[in-house]
Design a protein around this motif. Structure first.
Motif, PDB file in Angstrom:
ATOM      1  N   ALA A   1      36.139  42.896  40.731  1.00  0.00           N
ATOM      2  CA  ALA A   1      35.178  43.087  41.829  1.00  0.00           C
ATOM      3  C   ALA A   1      34.193  44.225  41.517  1.00  0.00           C
ATOM      4  O   ALA A   1      33.498  44.712  42.404  1.00  0.00           O
ATOM      5  CB  ALA A   1      35.914  43.352  43.133  1.00  0.00           C
TER       6      ALA A   1
ATOM      7  N   CYS B   1      33.505  38.996  46.517  1.00  0.00           N
ATOM      8  CA  CYS B   1      34.873  39.130  47.005  1.00  0.00           C
ATOM      9  C   CYS B   1      34.891  39.183  48.543  1.00  0.00           C
ATOM     10  O   CYS B   1      35.686  38.484  49.172  1.00  0.00           O
ATOM     11  CB  CYS B   1      35.487  40.383  46.397  1.00  0.00           C
ATOM     12  SG  CYS B   1      37.202  40.556  46.806  1.00  0.00           S
TER      13      CYS B   1
ATOM     14  N   THR C   1      44.004  38.499  45.194  1.00  0.00           N
ATOM     15  CA  THR C   1      43.381  37.575  46.157  1.00  0.00           C
ATOM     16  C   THR C   1      44.380  37.246  47.270  1.00  0.00           C
ATOM     17  O   THR C   1      44.044  37.277  48.461  1.00  0.00           O
ATOM     18  CB  THR C   1      42.920  36.282  45.451  1.00  0.00           C
ATOM     19  OG1 THR C   1      42.029  36.634  44.395  1.00  0.00           O
ATOM     20  CG2 THR C   1      42.221  35.341  46.411  1.00  0.00           C
TER      21      THR C   1
END
Ligand code: CYC
Length: 165
Positions: free
Chosen positions: A73, A82, A127
């Motif tokens: 990110a 993101c 994630t």
């Protein structure tokens, strides 16, 4: 895209059966939570930007290596991607909540996502953590709005997290 009712009817129609006791119980469970599902989704909608922002802050606070050079990110573009992904997860979770079914998640979110993430080096563990954080903040927000018995809230988040694990 299917919901709790169309999924159930589809299953019974395939085998040519009338709705039986199990079908009635599961329809009843869905309708009993119907208003609460709509209310929970409305509360999330009204607070979506704040929920996503807070989830992003918490994720990067827990896993600061994501936004350091070399992290997935890192750079403003990927940071923004993101947060946008978190926003997708939250928005589609509200659709699945109202539908009472995860089919919309398979069809619109998860299909091919793992492959896309692999090819871009988006790490699955962080994630999944992001989705869990979203879930926790959504739960708090819904509870603060006075909606109790919102156990159904977990399902779409847990489903996406499991499918990406
Ligand atoms: C990228 N996320 C992407 C991409 C897709 C999605 C398709 C590649 C194309 C693009 O950059 O826009 C996800 N797109 C979706 C989803 C839908 C969709 C879910 C359904 C509506 O249409 N990186 C991290 C964090 C995580 C992250 C752990 C946030 C939780 O380190 C996300 N996703 C992330 C990043 C990119 C991305 C950083 C950009 C990767 C790159 O281009 O290098």
């Amino acid at each position: 895209m299917r919901d709790a009712v169309t999924s159930l009817i589809r299953n019974y129609d395939i085998t040519g059966r009338y709705l039986d006791r199990n079908a009635i119980d599961s329809l009843k469970a869905y309708f009993d939570t119907g208003i609460a599902r709509v209310q929970a989704s409305a509360v999330i909608n009204a607070n979506a930007a704040a929920i996503v922002k807070q989830a992003g802050l918490q994720l990067f606070d827990e896993l600061p290596e994501l936004i350091r050079p070399g992290g997935n990110a890192y750079t403003t573009r990927r940071y923004a991607a993101c947060l946008r992904d978190l926003d997708y997860y939250l928005r589609y979770a509200t659709y699945a909540l109202v539908a009472g079914d995860t089919d919309v998640l398979d069809e619109r979110v998860l299909e091919g996502l793992r492959e896309t993430y692999n090819s871009l080096g988006v790490p699955p563990g962080p994630t999944v953590r992001g989705i869990q954080i979203l879930k926790a903040i959504a739960q708090e927000t819904v509870a603060e709005a006075g909606i109790t018995n919102a156990a159904f809230l977990d399902q779409p988040f847990d489903y996406m997290a499991r499918e990406l694990s």
